[in-house]
Scaffold this motif. Structure first.
Motif, mmCIF file in Angstrom:
data_model
loop_
_atom_site.group_PDB
_atom_site.id
_atom_site.type_symbol
_atom_site.label_atom_id
_atom_site.label_comp_id
_atom_site.label_asym_id
_atom_site.label_seq_id
_atom_site.Cartn_x
_atom_site.Cartn_y
_atom_site.Cartn_z
ATOM 1 N N LEU A 42 0.811 -1.214 0.000
ATOM 2 C CA LEU A 42 0.000 0.000 0.000
ATOM 3 C C LEU A 42 0.846 1.267 0.000
ATOM 4 O O LEU A 42 0.360 2.337 -0.365
ATOM 5 N N SER A 43 2.108 1.162 0.413
ATOM 6 C CA SER A 43 2.916 2.367 0.642
ATOM 7 C C SER A 43 4.087 2.525 -0.322
ATOM 8 O O SER A 43 4.981 3.330 -0.064
ATOM 9 N N PHE A 44 4.093 1.781 -1.421
ATOM 10 C CA PHE A 44 5.211 1.915 -2.356
ATOM 11 C C PHE A 44 5.265 3.313 -2.949
ATOM 12 O O PHE A 44 6.346 3.869 -3.163
ATOM 13 N N ASP A 45 4.096 3.902 -3.218
ATOM 14 C CA ASP A 45 4.088 5.272 -3.734
ATOM 15 C C ASP A 45 4.661 6.242 -2.704
ATOM 16 O O ASP A 45 5.285 7.251 -3.064
ATOM 17 N N ASN A 46 4.487 5.940 -1.431
ATOM 18 C CA ASN A 46 5.091 6.750 -0.380
ATOM 19 C C ASN A 46 6.610 6.725 -0.485
ATOM 20 O O ASN A 46 7.272 7.757 -0.352
ATOM 21 N N TYR A 251 8.105 17.754 6.806
ATOM 22 C CA TYR A 251 7.231 17.439 5.670
ATOM 23 C C TYR A 251 7.158 15.930 5.458
ATOM 24 O O TYR A 251 6.074 15.361 5.267
ATOM 25 N N LEU A 252 8.312 15.255 5.490
ATOM 26 C CA LEU A 252 8.337 13.811 5.291
ATOM 27 C C LEU A 252 7.572 13.087 6.390
ATOM 28 O O LEU A 252 6.891 12.086 6.127
ATOM 29 N N GLU A 253 7.687 13.564 7.621
ATOM 30 C CA GLU A 253 6.991 12.902 8.721
ATOM 31 C C GLU A 253 5.475 13.069 8.594
ATOM 32 O O GLU A 253 4.717 12.122 8.829
ATOM 33 N N VAL A 254 5.017 14.262 8.221
ATOM 34 C CA VAL A 254 3.579 14.462 8.024
ATOM 35 C C VAL A 254 3.095 13.647 6.836
ATOM 36 O O VAL A 254 1.997 13.065 6.861
ATOM 37 N N LEU A 255 3.913 13.584 5.792
ATOM 38 C CA LEU A 255 3.561 12.781 4.620
ATOM 39 C C LEU A 255 3.404 11.313 5.007
ATOM 40 O O LEU A 255 2.425 10.651 4.628
ATOM 41 N N ASP A 256 4.356 10.796 5.777
ATOM 42 C CA ASP A 256 4.281 9.408 6.214
ATOM 43 C C ASP A 256 3.049 9.183 7.080
ATOM 44 O O ASP A 256 2.365 8.156 6.970
ATOM 45 N N ALA A 257 2.742 10.151 7.942
ATOM 46 C CA ALA A 257 1.555 10.034 8.792
ATOM 47 C C ALA A 257 0.290 9.967 7.943
ATOM 48 O O ALA A 257 -0.611 9.159 8.197
ATOM 49 N N SER A 258 0.221 10.815 6.911
ATOM 50 C CA SER A 258 -0.953 10.842 6.047
ATOM 51 C C SER A 258 -1.143 9.509 5.343
ATOM 52 O O SER A 258 -2.273 9.038 5.170
ATOM 53 N N PHE A 259 -0.042 8.901 4.922
ATOM 54 C CA PHE A 259 -0.126 7.587 4.295
ATOM 55 C C PHE A 259 -0.547 6.517 5.295
ATOM 56 O O PHE A 259 -1.260 5.574 4.939
#
Length: 377
Positions: A42-46, A251-259
Motif C-alpha cells: 500500500l505504501s510503495f508510492d510513499n 514534511y516527510l513525517e507528516v507525509l508518512d503520517a498521512s499515508f
C-alpha cells in the motif's frame, strides 16, 4: 548494496516475527507477515515520493530521517497514534486506552473507526494538496501529455490547488459527512499543515538560510547551494540543510503520517490486536524506509523519469479514496491496487522511453542531481 540498505529491515523482520510467534503463536506469526506485506504494497508510492524529497536533503538530514524518522514512523504512527486517537475520542487516560486495546480490541477498533472521518479528512487533504501542486506544474517530462499539458496550463493560476482542494472538501463535508463541522476543520488543518511546511521550507531555502546554517550539521557551504525552487512544494529543494532541511524532515513525517492513517485503520480488517498490528505495520514501515534509501542511492528516479508521475497520480487516487471513505468504506485492495497499478504503468512507460532513446540517453533531460521540474533562470 542490498544488505547495506535493507540490513536493518531484515533484522527487524526477524525480531518482529519471532516476537509475533511468542506472542500469538503460529496465527500471530502469519497475521504479522500478512500485515507487513499489506503495508509494503500500500505504501510503495510513499517510498517513491519520499525518495524524491530525500534526494534534496543533505547527508546529515538524511541520517536524521533514517534514525529519528524511523522511530516516529514505526512506534509513533503504528502504536502511539492509534492509542492517542482512542484517548481523545473516548475520553480515556493513556493507561486506560492501552488496557482497552489489549483487553477489548473490538471496542478499541470502534473508537478508532468513529474518529476515522476526521482522520481521513486531514490526511486526504494533505495528500490532495501534494497531488494538485504536482499536476498543476509544468514538468520537463510528461507521462500523460494529453492530460498533464492542460493541467499545467490552468495551473498557472496562483493558488488553484487551494481552490480545488477546498472546493472538494466543502463538497464532501456538505454532502456526505455526518459531522460536517469536524470534517471541515480537520480538512482545513490538513491543507494548512501542507501550506505551512511547504512555505517555511521555501522561505529558509530561498532566503539563503541553507548556507547560513551549515555549521550546525558540519556540511560544506557548497553543498547547501540549491537550484532555484519552483513555487510548487518542498520536494523541489536541493540538498537542503539547516532550517530548510528541518522543514523537509517535518514534511516527510507528516507525509508518512498521512499515508499511515488509512493503513492503520484498514489493518483492523485483518486483526483487532493492536500488538499484532503494530508489529506488522512496523515491519512494513521499515521496508518502506529502506526502499526509499535504495531509490536514492541507485538514482532510480533520474533513470525512470515517469516513476515520480506515477507516484503522484497514485497519491491523488489515495486522497480521493480517503475522502470518499468519510461516508463509504473503500476496500484496501482498491486503494492498494490503484496505487500499485499506476506505479507499475509509470515504470513500464519509463522503460519503454529509455529503450526508445537508447541507454546513453536514459536519464537525460534535467541534469544529474537536479529536480526533474525545477525552475531555471
Amino acid at each position: 548494496m542490498i544488505l547495506r540498505t535493507f540490513g536493518w529491515s531484515f533484522a527487524v523482520t526477524a525480531l518482529g516475527l519471532v516476537a509475533a510467534f511468542f506472542y500469538g503463536g503460529p496465527a500471530g506469526f502469519a497475521l504479522v507477515a500478512v500485515l507487513a506485506i499489506l503495508e509494503i504494497s500500500l505504501s510503495f508510492d510513499n517510498a517513491v515520493v519520499n525518495a524524491k524529497v530525500l534526494d534534496r536533503m543533505s547527508p546529515f538530514w538524511q541520517k536524521i530521517f533514517l534514525t529519528i524518522g524511523i522511530a516516529i514512523a514505526v512506534f509513533g504512527m503504528r502504536l502511539v497514534f492509534p492509542l492517542l486517537i482512542v484517548v481523545i475520542t473516548a475520553g480515556l487516560g493513556p493507561i486506560e486506552a492501552f488496557d482497552l486495546a489489549l483487553n477489548d480490541p473490538d471496542k478499541y477498533h470502534a473508537a478508532m473507526e468513529s474518529a476515522y472521518p476526521t482522520i481521513a479528512a486531514f490526511g486526504g487533504m494533505f495528500l490532495m494538496m501534494l497531488f494538485l501542486n504536482f499536476v498543476f506544474e509544468d514538468h520537463a517530462h510528461k507521462w500523460l501529455p494529453w492530460l498533464e499539458r492542460p493541467l499545467a496550463r490552468i495551473g498557472k493560476l496562483e493558488q488553484l490547488a487551494v481552490v480545488v482542494a477546498g472546493g472538494s472538501l466543502a463538497l464532501v463535508a456538505g454532502l456526505w459527512a455526518k459531522d460536517p463541522g469536524d470534517v471541515m476543520i480537520a480538512g482545513v488543518l490538513g491543507m494548512v499543515t501542507y501550506i505551512l511546511v511547504n512555505g517555511l521550507g521555501e522561505l529558509f531555502s530561498g532566503a539563503g538560510e541553507v548556507g547560513d546554517d551549515e555549521d550546525e550539521d558540519g556540511e560544506d557551504g557548497a553543498e547547501g547551494e540549491i537550484a532555484v525552487p519552483s513555487r510548487k512544494g518542498p520536494s523541489d529543494l536541493a540538498l537542503a540543510t539547516g532550517k530548510a532541511g528541518f522543514f523537509l524532515f517535518l514534511y516527510l513525517e507528516v507525509l508518512d503520517a498521512s499515508f499511515s492513517f488509512d493503513g492503520v485503520i484498514g489493518a483492523f480488517a485483518i486483526s483487532t490486536d493492536p500488538i499484532v498490528i503494530a508489529l506488522g505495520l512496523g515491519i512494513g514501515a521499515m521496508y518502506i524506509r529502506s526502499l526509499t534509501v535504495f531509490l536514492v542511492r541507485k538514482g532510480t528516479l533520474h533513470e525512470y523519469v515517469y516513476l515520480e508521475h506515477g507516484a503522484h497520480w497514485a497519491i491523488g487516487a489515495l486522497a480521493t479514496c480517503m475522502l470518499i471513505s468519510i461516508a463509504h468504506h473503500v476496500p484496501e485492495w482498491i486503494t492498494g491496487g490503484l496505487g500499485a497499478g499506476l506505479i507499475i504503468a509509470a515504470f513500464a512507460s519509463s522503460v519503454l522511453r529509455n529503450r526508445s532513446k537508447g541507454e546513453g540517453d536514459a536519464g537525460s533531460g534535467d541534469g544529474e542531481g537536479k529536480p526533474l521540474h525545477s525552475t531555471k533562470v
